[in-house]
Design an enzyme around this catalytic site. Structure first.
Site, PDB file in Angstrom:
ATOM      1  N   CYS A 279       0.865  -1.189   0.000  1.00 57.87           N
ATOM      2  CA  CYS A 279       0.000   0.000   0.000  1.00 57.87           C
ATOM      3  C   CYS A 279       0.899   1.235   0.000  1.00 57.87           C
ATOM      4  CB  CYS A 279      -0.976  -0.011   1.173  1.00 57.87           C
ATOM      5  SG  CYS A 279      -0.229   0.064   2.813  1.00 57.87           S
TER       6      CYS A 279
ATOM      7  N   ARG B  80      -3.283  -0.614   5.549  1.00 57.20           N
ATOM      8  CA  ARG B  80      -3.850  -1.730   4.789  1.00 57.20           C
ATOM      9  C   ARG B  80      -2.902  -2.914   4.639  1.00 57.20           C
ATOM     10  NH1 ARG B  80      -5.324   2.022  -0.192  1.00 57.20           N
ATOM     11  NH2 ARG B  80      -3.393   2.934   0.614  1.00 57.20           N
TER      12      ARG B  80
ATOM     13  N   ASP C 190      -8.454   3.567   1.507  1.00 56.23           N
ATOM     14  CA  ASP C 190      -7.443   3.953   2.485  1.00 56.23           C
ATOM     15  C   ASP C 190      -8.138   4.437   3.763  1.00 56.23           C
ATOM     16  OD1 ASP C 190      -5.428   5.051   3.927  1.00 56.23           O
ATOM     17  OD2 ASP C 190      -4.672   6.345   2.327  1.00 56.23           O
TER      18      ASP C 190
HETATM   19  P1  4NP Z   1      -1.830   2.847   4.100  1.00 53.54           P
HETATM   20  O1  4NP Z   1      -2.467   4.211   4.635  1.00 53.54           O
HETATM   21  O2  4NP Z   1      -1.282   3.164   2.709  1.00 53.54           O
HETATM   22  O3  4NP Z   1      -2.982   1.910   4.054  1.00 53.54           O
HETATM   23  O4  4NP Z   1      -0.742   2.446   5.078  1.00 53.54           O
HETATM   24  C1  4NP Z   1      -1.775   5.417   4.687  1.00 53.54           C
HETATM   25  C2  4NP Z   1      -0.754   5.586   5.592  1.00 53.54           C
HETATM   26  C3  4NP Z   1      -0.117   6.794   5.678  1.00 53.54           C
HETATM   27  C4  4NP Z   1      -0.472   7.835   4.847  1.00 53.54           C
HETATM   28  C5  4NP Z   1      -1.480   7.653   3.918  1.00 53.54           C
HETATM   29  C6  4NP Z   1      -2.111   6.436   3.837  1.00 53.54           C
HETATM   30  N1  4NP Z   1       0.166   9.090   4.980  1.00 53.54           N
HETATM   31  O5  4NP Z   1      -0.208  10.008   4.223  1.00 53.54           O
HETATM   32  O6  4NP Z   1       1.079   9.237   5.797  1.00 53.54           O
END
Ligand code: 4NP
Length: 151
Positions: free
Chosen positions: A3, A9, A119
């Protein structure tokens, strides 16, 4: 499992897949990574840890890392959560890119719809529970698909 941040995720997907693979008696190597470096070295998001725990899965020891080009060689399947992840994996992999290995996580559940795993980073506990259910169903389906194909 890939991800953006490797905190919401994909660590959840890693934990679920590890558990379901174990239950299926398979001996697969499972890992996860993010395409961004923001959270490298951190544990998963507290709500990802909690929803996993509620379902008997411990992901508290996992630590974020960034996807590296060599992952494209190391793994037989790269599951991405959304279209941005897909493009970022393409970009990071460079000459090592192998499109046959890269699948949308929800492809088998929603064929050819390019449906993303939403997300939940800015979301509620309920959003993380929905993500858990989607990932759990996808993991089970992806294992079934593998077993049916007799690969
Ligand atoms: P992930 O979610 O891709 O599912 O781990 C996110 C984690 C961090 C960020 C965005 C989405 N961020 O902008 O820091």
């Amino acid at each position: 499992m890939v991800c953006l941040g490797n905190i919401c995720r994909s660590p959840l997907a890693e934990g679920i897949m590890r558990q379901r693979v174990l239950e299926a008696g398979l001996n697969w190597e499972i890992d996860s990574a993010g395409t961004a470096f923001y959270h490298a070295g951190e544990p998963p998001h507290i709500l990802s840890q909690q929803v996993a725990q509620q379902n008997g899965i411990d992901i508290s020891k996992l630590r974020c890392r960034q996807f590296i080009p060599e992952d494209m060689l190391e793994f037989d399947r790269i599951y991405v959560m959304d279209g941005d992840n897909y493009l970022n994996v393409t970009r990071i992999s460079g000459p090592l890119w192998d499109g046959n290995k890269v699948k949308w996580m929800l492809h088998e559940l929603f064929p050819d719809q390019n449906k993303p795993v939403p997300d939940p980073y800015f979301g509620t506990q309920g959003d993380f529970e929905k993500v858990f259910d989607l990932l759990n169903n996808a993991c089970l389906r992806n294992i079934d698909k593998y077993l049916q194909a007799g690969e």
